[in-house]
Design a protein around this motif. Structure first.
Motif, PDB file in Angstrom:
ATOM      1  N   ALA A   1       1.154   8.567  14.149  1.00 25.36           N
ATOM      2  CA  ALA A   1       2.016   7.542  13.546  1.00 25.36           C
ATOM      3  C   ALA A   1       1.125   6.420  13.035  1.00 25.36           C
ATOM      4  CB  ALA A   1       3.006   6.997  14.569  1.00 25.36           C
ATOM      5  N   VAL A   2       1.397   5.948  11.827  1.00 23.60           N
ATOM      6  CA  VAL A   2       0.625   4.843  11.246  1.00 23.60           C
ATOM      7  C   VAL A   2       1.617   3.796  10.746  1.00 23.60           C
ATOM      8  CG1 VAL A   2      -1.181   4.159   9.635  1.00 23.60           C
ATOM      9  CG2 VAL A   2      -1.110   6.510  10.481  1.00 23.60           C
ATOM     10  N   HIS A   3       1.470   2.580  11.232  1.00 22.10           N
ATOM     11  CA  HIS A   3       2.346   1.481  10.826  1.00 22.10           C
ATOM     12  C   HIS A   3       1.491   0.286  10.391  1.00 22.10           C
ATOM     13  CE1 HIS A   3       5.721   3.562  12.744  1.00 22.10           C
ATOM     14  NE2 HIS A   3       4.969   3.708  13.816  1.00 22.10           N
ATOM     15  N   THR A   4       1.948  -0.436   9.394  1.00 18.44           N
ATOM     16  CA  THR A   4       1.320  -1.708   9.062  1.00 18.44           C
ATOM     17  C   THR A   4       2.351  -2.806   9.247  1.00 18.44           C
ATOM     18  OG1 THR A   4       1.884  -1.693   6.696  1.00 18.44           O
ATOM     19  CG2 THR A   4      -0.173  -0.593   7.354  1.00 18.44           C
ATOM     20  N   THR A   5       1.878  -4.004   9.593  1.00 23.46           N
ATOM     21  CA  THR A   5       2.794  -5.097   9.862  1.00 23.46           C
ATOM     22  C   THR A   5       2.097  -6.432   9.707  1.00 23.46           C
ATOM     23  OG1 THR A   5       4.433  -5.915  11.460  1.00 23.46           O
ATOM     24  CG2 THR A   5       2.307  -5.196  12.348  1.00 23.46           C
ATOM     25  N   GLU A   6       2.865  -7.519   9.803  1.00 20.51           N
ATOM     26  CA  GLU A   6       2.317  -8.868   9.720  1.00 20.51           C
ATOM     27  C   GLU A   6       1.624  -9.214  11.037  1.00 20.51           C
ATOM     28  OE1 GLU A   6       2.426 -10.361   6.975  1.00 20.51           O
ATOM     29  OE2 GLU A   6       4.189  -9.724   5.860  1.00 20.51           O
ATOM     30  N   PHE A   7       0.450  -9.850  10.933  1.00 23.09           N
ATOM     31  CA  PHE A   7      -0.342 -10.149  12.132  1.00 23.09           C
ATOM     32  C   PHE A   7      -0.793 -11.600  12.084  1.00 23.09           C
ATOM     33  CE2 PHE A   7      -4.213 -10.195  14.726  1.00 23.09           C
ATOM     34  CZ  PHE A   7      -3.781  -9.526  15.868  1.00 23.09           C
TER      35      PHE A   7
ATOM     36  N   THR B   1      -2.397 -12.075   8.318  1.00 24.96           N
ATOM     37  CA  THR B   1      -2.920 -10.983   7.505  1.00 24.96           C
ATOM     38  C   THR B   1      -2.111  -9.733   7.833  1.00 24.96           C
ATOM     39  OG1 THR B   1      -4.926  -9.821   6.800  1.00 24.96           O
ATOM     40  CG2 THR B   1      -4.693 -10.227   9.154  1.00 24.96           C
ATOM     41  N   SER B   2      -2.545  -8.599   7.330  1.00 25.71           N
ATOM     42  CA  SER B   2      -1.901  -7.328   7.652  1.00 25.71           C
ATOM     43  C   SER B   2      -2.703  -6.618   8.749  1.00 25.71           C
ATOM     44  CB  SER B   2      -1.824  -6.424   6.423  1.00 25.71           C
ATOM     45  OG  SER B   2      -1.021  -7.007   5.419  1.00 25.71           O
ATOM     46  N   ALA B   3      -1.990  -5.927   9.616  1.00 27.59           N
ATOM     47  CA  ALA B   3      -2.639  -5.103  10.630  1.00 27.59           C
ATOM     48  C   ALA B   3      -2.116  -3.694  10.510  1.00 27.59           C
ATOM     49  CB  ALA B   3      -2.370  -5.654  12.027  1.00 27.59           C
ATOM     50  N   GLY B   4      -3.006  -2.739  10.706  1.00 29.83           N
ATOM     51  CA  GLY B   4      -2.619  -1.340  10.719  1.00 29.83           C
ATOM     52  C   GLY B   4      -2.733  -0.781  12.136  1.00 29.83           C
ATOM     53  N   LEU B   5      -1.703  -0.106  12.588  1.00 31.09           N
ATOM     54  CA  LEU B   5      -1.668   0.465  13.935  1.00 31.09           C
ATOM     55  C   LEU B   5      -1.623   1.982  13.829  1.00 31.09           C
ATOM     56  CD1 LEU B   5       1.044  -1.892  15.494  1.00 31.09           C
ATOM     57  CD2 LEU B   5      -1.444  -2.217  15.469  1.00 31.09           C
ATOM     58  N   ILE B   6      -2.474   2.631  14.599  1.00 28.33           N
ATOM     59  CA  ILE B   6      -2.525   4.095  14.627  1.00 28.33           C
ATOM     60  C   ILE B   6      -2.186   4.558  16.036  1.00 28.33           C
ATOM     61  CG2 ILE B   6      -3.928   6.150  14.216  1.00 28.33           C
ATOM     62  CD1 ILE B   6      -5.769   4.435  12.479  1.00 28.33           C
ATOM     63  N   LEU B   7      -1.197   5.435  16.148  1.00 28.92           N
ATOM     64  CA  LEU B   7      -0.781   5.958  17.456  1.00 28.92           C
ATOM     65  C   LEU B   7      -0.831   7.470  17.448  1.00 28.92           C
ATOM     66  CD1 LEU B   7       1.429   3.461  16.560  1.00 28.92           C
ATOM     67  CD2 LEU B   7       1.831   3.641  19.023  1.00 28.92           C
ATOM     68  N   ARG B   8      -1.188   8.043  18.595  1.00 28.95           N
ATOM     69  CA  ARG B   8      -1.212   9.497  18.733  1.00 28.95           C
ATOM     70  C   ARG B   8      -0.202   9.895  19.795  1.00 28.95           C
ATOM     71  NH1 ARG B   8      -4.551  13.470  17.161  1.00 28.95           N
ATOM     72  NH2 ARG B   8      -6.107  11.974  16.437  1.00 28.95           N
ATOM     73  N   ALA B   9       0.641  10.875  19.453  1.00 29.26           N
ATOM     74  CA  ALA B   9       1.646  11.340  20.383  1.00 29.26           C
ATOM     75  C   ALA B   9       1.026  12.144  21.519  1.00 29.26           C
ATOM     76  CB  ALA B   9       2.688  12.185  19.651  1.00 29.26           C
ATOM     77  N   GLY B  10       1.535  11.957  22.714  1.00 31.52           N
ATOM     78  CA  GLY B  10       1.031  12.685  23.871  1.00 31.52           C
ATOM     79  C   GLY B  10       1.532  14.103  23.902  1.00 31.52           C
TER      80      GLY B  10
END
Length: 342
Positions: free
Chosen positions: A244-250, A332-341
């Motif tokens: 999962a990849v999300h970007t958001t306000e940081f 700024t913008s932040a990108g979050l990367i998550l890996r499913a278990g």
């Protein structure tokens, strides 16, 4: 230096807070504030133009032959990324020059993270949230990925602002990019369905997708908590090992206050750390956040509203937009990367 400036401004306000604001005085201050804002934008635009002229970014920047590894983890936007080969590659794919703008960085970040995870390959299934009129569904489809694109239903009152600003996509046809792939291939690989991010349908939460993404969406769900609930729920859509990849306000001010409720909320490092703990409790993993502020001059430039192209009787400028002020918070913008278990 910034801290000294803020202390000086605070003392100045204390000395002058009791002065009567006559009509002429108030008008004078408003004019000077506007000229100061304009001067900031002009200086930022000049800095950016010098970087473009040097070929560090912009139309003169060299374009690589293909994608290249960057070893991305969760991270904040920065000048060095705009000037990196991996970002220039995705700008070419998106049909634009690499410019110093965080929104373009968000698209590039999502594509690079998915590519590094091996998700941009035929046979993969992807799920996009709040896609609006993004080019990402077409980019993924051009790589052979099957895409389910989603957004708020057009009749939903919450979609009104997005519709009025041309950012809402109510059908797959709005996502087609003829320069990327043939219409037949697009229609075979991309489908659209209305989805509310705060209540993802159960049929999508069956673990049938290899990857998913959202760009600048989860901060508009009403609260910090609502944003994180969406991220948690979206993980149920992924196969084991999915990305999962999300970007958001940081909010770069990690120690001060923030905006926790409203149409746009601002996440801080402590909120990202809380998310990491929450998803870990469910067996998933959030890749560590690299919140380095960057060492470039444009990493120190904070854009002021109104954003985008700015004009006045003195001309038109295009200031860099890697950092901005949101109600006085450096964002700024932040990108979050998550890996499913699993």
């Amino acid at each position: 230096m910034i801290a000294r400036l803020l202390r000086h401004l605070s003392r100045w306000r204390q000395r002058h807070r009791r002065l009567p604001l006559l009509g002429d005085t108030r008008l004078l201050w408003e004019r000077e504030a506007e000229l100061t804002r304009w001067s900031v934008k002009v200086l930022g635009a000049e800095l950016a133009q010098r970087h473009y002229a040097a070929g560090l970014a912009g139309p003169a920047a060299p374009v690589p032959d293909g994608p290249s590894p960057a070893g991305l983890t969760s991270r904040t936007c920065r000048q060095a990324d705009i000037e990196a080969p991996w970002f220039r590659h995705w700008c070419r794919v998106l049909g634009t020059a690499p410019v110093y703008h965080r929104k373009l960085w968000e698209d590039g970040f999502v594509l690079q993270a998915l590519w590094e995870a091996g998700m941009l390959e035929p046979g993969r299934r992807a799920l996009g949230f709040a896609v609006g009129r993004e080019a990402l569904p077409a980019v993924l489809a051009a790589q052979g990925v099957e895409v389910v694109a989603t957004d708020l239903a057009g009749e939903d009152a919450r979609a009104r602002d997005w519709i009025e600003t041309g950012q809402h996509g109510a059908a797959a046809a709005a996502l087609y990019r003829p320069e990327l792939l043939a219409r037949e291939a697009f229609e075979a690989r991309v489908s659209f369905r209305p989805v509310d991010m705060v209540a993802i349908p159960a049929e999508l939460r069956q673990g049938g997708f290899d990857c998913l993404w959202s760009v600048c969406a989860l901060e508009h769900l009403g609260s910090l908590e609502a944003g994180w609930r969406f991220v948690e729920q979206a993980m149920e859509c992924l196969k084991p090992g999915g990305i999962a990849v999300h970007t958001t306000e940081f909010n770069l001010d990690g120690l001060g206050g923030t905006i926790g409720r409203g149409s746009t909320v601002l996440f801080q490092r402590r909120h990202v750390e809380a998310l990491a703990a929450r998803v870990a409790a469910r067996g998933h993993a959030l890749l560590p956040l690299d919140e380095g502020h960057g060492n470039g001059m444009l990493d120190r430039f904070v854009d002021l509203a109104p954003f985008g192209e700015s004009s006045s009787p003195l001309g038109v400028v295009f200031p860099p937009h890697l950092r901005l002020s949101v109600r006085g918070f450096p964002v700024t913008s932040a990108g979050l990367i998550l890996r499913a278990g699993g």
